[in-house]
Scaffold this active site. Structure first.
Site, mmCIF file in Angstrom:
data_model
loop_
_atom_site.group_PDB
_atom_site.id
_atom_site.type_symbol
_atom_site.label_atom_id
_atom_site.label_comp_id
_atom_site.label_asym_id
_atom_site.label_seq_id
_atom_site.Cartn_x
_atom_site.Cartn_y
_atom_site.Cartn_z
ATOM 1 N N ASP A 36 -1.342 2.681 2.719
ATOM 2 C CA ASP A 36 -0.387 2.393 3.772
ATOM 3 C C ASP A 36 -1.094 1.855 5.010
ATOM 4 O O ASP A 36 -1.915 2.539 5.615
ATOM 5 C CB ASP A 36 0.349 3.694 4.105
ATOM 6 C CG ASP A 36 1.514 3.465 5.031
ATOM 7 O OD1 ASP A 36 2.528 2.932 4.564
ATOM 8 O OD2 ASP A 36 1.394 3.795 6.226
ATOM 9 N N THR A 42 3.883 -2.942 7.379
ATOM 10 C CA THR A 42 2.804 -2.939 8.362
ATOM 11 C C THR A 42 1.620 -3.796 7.910
ATOM 12 O O THR A 42 1.060 -4.536 8.712
ATOM 13 C CB THR A 42 2.304 -1.513 8.626
ATOM 14 O OG1 THR A 42 2.081 -0.880 7.379
ATOM 15 C CG2 THR A 42 3.321 -0.732 9.401
ATOM 16 N N THR A 43 1.278 -3.688 6.630
ATOM 17 C CA THR A 43 0.149 -4.477 6.142
ATOM 18 C C THR A 43 0.480 -5.964 6.267
ATOM 19 O O THR A 43 -0.335 -6.757 6.759
ATOM 20 C CB THR A 43 -0.160 -4.139 4.675
ATOM 21 O OG1 THR A 43 -0.159 -2.720 4.530
ATOM 22 C CG2 THR A 43 -1.500 -4.685 4.256
ATOM 23 N N ASP A 59 8.888 5.070 3.346
ATOM 24 C CA ASP A 59 9.072 3.620 3.305
ATOM 25 C C ASP A 59 10.365 3.251 2.585
ATOM 26 O O ASP A 59 11.100 2.362 3.015
ATOM 27 C CB ASP A 59 7.882 2.942 2.595
ATOM 28 C CG ASP A 59 6.635 2.921 3.474
ATOM 29 O OD1 ASP A 59 6.733 3.367 4.638
ATOM 30 O OD2 ASP A 59 5.575 2.481 3.007
HETATM 31 P P1 ADP Z 1 3.378 -3.437 3.582
HETATM 32 O O1 ADP Z 1 2.598 -2.432 4.367
HETATM 33 O O2 ADP Z 1 3.348 -4.769 4.231
HETATM 34 O O3 ADP Z 1 4.741 -2.983 3.230
HETATM 35 P P2 ADP Z 1 2.831 -3.218 0.766
HETATM 36 O O4 ADP Z 1 1.550 -2.755 0.189
HETATM 37 O O5 ADP Z 1 3.997 -2.313 0.683
HETATM 38 O O6 ADP Z 1 2.532 -3.637 2.241
HETATM 39 O O7 ADP Z 1 3.175 -4.607 0.057
HETATM 40 C C1 ADP Z 1 4.321 -5.325 0.373
HETATM 41 C C2 ADP Z 1 4.308 -6.630 -0.355
HETATM 42 O O8 ADP Z 1 4.263 -6.432 -1.766
HETATM 43 C C3 ADP Z 1 5.592 -7.408 -0.103
HETATM 44 O O9 ADP Z 1 5.271 -8.762 0.098
HETATM 45 C C4 ADP Z 1 6.386 -7.206 -1.368
HETATM 46 O O10 ADP Z 1 7.297 -8.256 -1.606
HETATM 47 C C5 ADP Z 1 5.300 -7.163 -2.395
HETATM 48 N N1 ADP Z 1 5.709 -6.470 -3.622
HETATM 49 C C6 ADP Z 1 6.189 -5.227 -3.755
HETATM 50 N N2 ADP Z 1 6.453 -4.945 -5.045
HETATM 51 C C7 ADP Z 1 6.138 -6.042 -5.753
HETATM 52 C C8 ADP Z 1 6.169 -6.389 -7.143
HETATM 53 N N3 ADP Z 1 6.599 -5.541 -8.058
HETATM 54 N N4 ADP Z 1 5.763 -7.615 -7.488
HETATM 55 C C9 ADP Z 1 5.310 -8.470 -6.559
HETATM 56 N N5 ADP Z 1 5.235 -8.214 -5.253
HETATM 57 C C10 ADP Z 1 5.656 -7.018 -4.840
HETATM 58 MG MG MG Z 2 5.431 -1.535 1.959
#
Ligand code: ADP
Ligand code: MG
Length: 543
Positions: free
Chosen positions: A65, A98-99, A390
């Site tokens: 996270d 956030t990322t 989240d």
């Molecule tokens: P953040 O802190 O930005 O929420 P995450 O590690 O949760 O970071 O990653 C979010 C990103 O991962 C988004 O761009 C989302 O669309 C993508 N994502 C989530 N699940 C999938 C999946 N199953 N396949 C492809 N991309 C995904």
């Molecule tokens: Mg996320």
């Protein structure tokens, strides 16, 4: 420094002050911000890696996270701190993404740096970035699809997308379901206050044992051994005053000289307590939550009447109990009546992972609910908790704004396409900055592709081709390491994540680009001047 100042520098700052000017300042700030972005970048998406953070006393946090990572790192550099701010804003406003926000901000600076090297002035870049941001926000509104609280399937997918990658893969489906149900339960006249969803965690059991409780979990025990530990059809009284005879209410000056007097005094006190308990009994309550103390005698009488009681309940828990059971919190026991009582199908004391808790559940129409997270280790429950938070924020955000968008980098590729077309119509030097913005956005699909072991350039080329053909929802399928329609895959996100990430990432990048002078007071000087009048310290030798 001399070059900038034109000849002999004039000393206007206290000795020991560190100063970086012009391109040097810019370079240093951009480098620091980029470094922060690089750190969290590898955690992006479901195939993102985890970070292990060890603090000064050796405590370990393992997480994926972004907000948590940046929170745990003790970042010193001022420009790097701005990246932390980006993450905080994103966390506060949306609760997820956030990322994405931090990585995007870092990338906006990276592409800006290339323009700076071509001697394009920061103000031109900033202007172009602003135009791009405006265009992107407009486009997002058009790209976003409608969602309401009734679209259960969409909401569940939003919850799942938010949770992926956060150590909850095994029980993902049921956790997503829980998140949607919880948000639905606390929705009140179209408004959602996610604070009414209490997330409790208890190490032990497995993630599958995680449950949604239509009510509240109180981290306390029932106060007396002879009280019932399981109450069905509970009638709940919430009292925020003490169930004891306060010294001030009796006469503090009572002087007791004979044993009979002592006896009389104690009897009088017992009568008062008995009266209190009788009031509770006649109201029909069979469970009492008291925000203050309950003395031994009161406990004894309550137990005798088959009433369960919990004492020293937190104010915030009292409020949740009121929302869950429909009870009124009353201050004076004199006023307690049947109408003030709340209801719960079951109130029970339960030992979970060696700790007693009181669970108030099966409430009829609770406006406060709880999710009790279970898992094998502390690290697992912690990460599942973050995933659940989240998911809840994602579902709530989607319902609030009423729009969602396809994930997996698909939106970013589409926005890149839109921006490049737009840049052409703008022309001039701003065009370069708008194109740079488009390149920066594509860091999201590139990073997702990389995390899945794909060639990022290759993936991006394929995605662009799809989007040119009008396939707006094509993104990176990290599971099969290919590209796919994200709506079909169920990878969808609340629109709010994207709009907020783009807003805060652009603002932070702008702010860093605007700086051409960093003046850092010497730490030693600062300490030494603390005894001086504030005007002297503040002006720092400006005279
Ligand atoms: P953040 O802190 O930005 O929420 P995450 O590690 O949760 O970071 O990653 C979010 C990103 O991962 C988004 O761009 C989302 O669309 C993508 N994502 C989530 N699940 C999938 C999946 N199953 N396949 C492809 N991309 C995904
Ligand atoms: Mg996320």
């Amino acid at each position: 420094m001399n070059g900038q100042m034109g000849g002999q520098p004039i000393l206007v700052l206290p000795e020991g002050t560190l100063r970086q000017l012009g391109k040097d300042a810019q370079k240093a700030n951009i480098a620091a911000a980029k470094a922060v972005a690089e750190t969290v970048k590898t955690t992006l998406g479901p195939r993102g890696m985890d970070k292990m953070l060890v603090d000064t006393i050796g405590d370990v946090v393992i997480t994926n996270d972004g907000a948590t990572i940046l929170d745990e790192m003790e970042i010193e550099h001022p420009a790097a701190k701005m990246m932390v701010e980006v993450a905080k804003t994103q966390e506060d406003e949306v609760g997820d993404g956030t990322t994405t926000a931090v990585v995007l901000s870092g990338e906006l600076l990276k592409t800006a740096e290339l323009l700076l090297e071509q001697n394009i002035h920061p103000t031109v870049i900033i202007k172009g970035y602003r135009m791009a941001k405006k265009k992107v926000l407009e486009a997002l509104n058009i790209l976003g699809k409608d969602v309401t609280v009734n679209d259960k399937d969409i909401l569940r997918k939003i919850a799942l997308t938010a949770m992926t990658g956060k150590g909850s893969e095994a029980a993902k489906d049921s956790l997503g379901e829980l998140a949607v149900k919880a948000v639905e339960a606390v929705m009140d006249n179209g408004k959602i206050n996610t604070e009414n969803i209490q997330i409790e965690k208890r190490q032990g059991g497995s993630i599958d044992d995680t449950e949604l409780i239509q009510g509240v979990v109180i981290d306390k025990e029932i106060v007396h051994a002879n009280m019932p530990k399981l109450i069905k059809n509970a009638k709940v009284a919430l009292i925020d005053s003490a169930l004891e005879v306060k010294e001030t209410e009796t006469d503090a000056q009572i002087r007791i000289s004979k044993p009979t007097e002592l006896k009389a005094f104690m009897e009088q006190e017992a009568e008062m307590i008995k009266d209190m308990v009788n009031k509770i009994v006649s109201s029909g309550a069979n469970v009492v939550f008291c925000q203050k103390g309950i003395d031994d005698l009161a406990q004894h009488y309550l137990a005798k009447n088959g009433i369960a009681a919990v004492r020293r309940v937190k104010k915030s828990d009292m409020d949740k109990l009121a929302k869950a059971t429909g009870a009124n919190i009353i201050t004076s026991i004199e006023e307690l009546s049947k109408e003030d009582l709340g209801e719960a199908g079951v109130v029970e004391e339960k030992k979970i992972a060696d700790e007693e808790m009181v669970i108030v559940k099966e409430c009829k129409n609770p406006k406060a609910v709880s999710i009790l997270i279970r898992g094998g280790t502390e690290h697992v429950v912690d990460e599942v908790k973050r995933a659940m938070e989240d998911a809840i924020q994602g579902v709530a955000g989607a319902i609030e704004v009423g729009k969602f968008i396809s994930g997996g980098g698909s939106a970013e590729v589409e926005l890149g396409k839109i921006l490049r077309n737009y840049a052409e119509s703008v022309g001039g030097r701003e065009q370069l900055a708008i194109n740079a913005f488009a390149d920066a956005l594509e860091v999201i699909p590139r990073t997702l592709a990389e995390s899945a072991g794909m060639d990022p350039i290759d993936a991006l080329v394929k995605l662009r081709t799809k989007h040119e053909k009008g396939e707006k929802n094509y993104g990176v399928d990290v599971v099969s390491a290919g590209i796919a329609d994200m709506i079909n895959l169920g990878v969808i996100e609340p629109l709010k994540i994207k709009t907020q990430a783009i807003k805060s990432a652009t603002e932070a990048a702008e702010m860093i680009l605007r700086i051409d002078d960093t003046i850092t007071a010497s730490k030693i000087n600062k300490g030494g001047s603390s005894s001086m009048p504030p005007s002297g310290a503040g002006m720092g030798g400006m005279m």
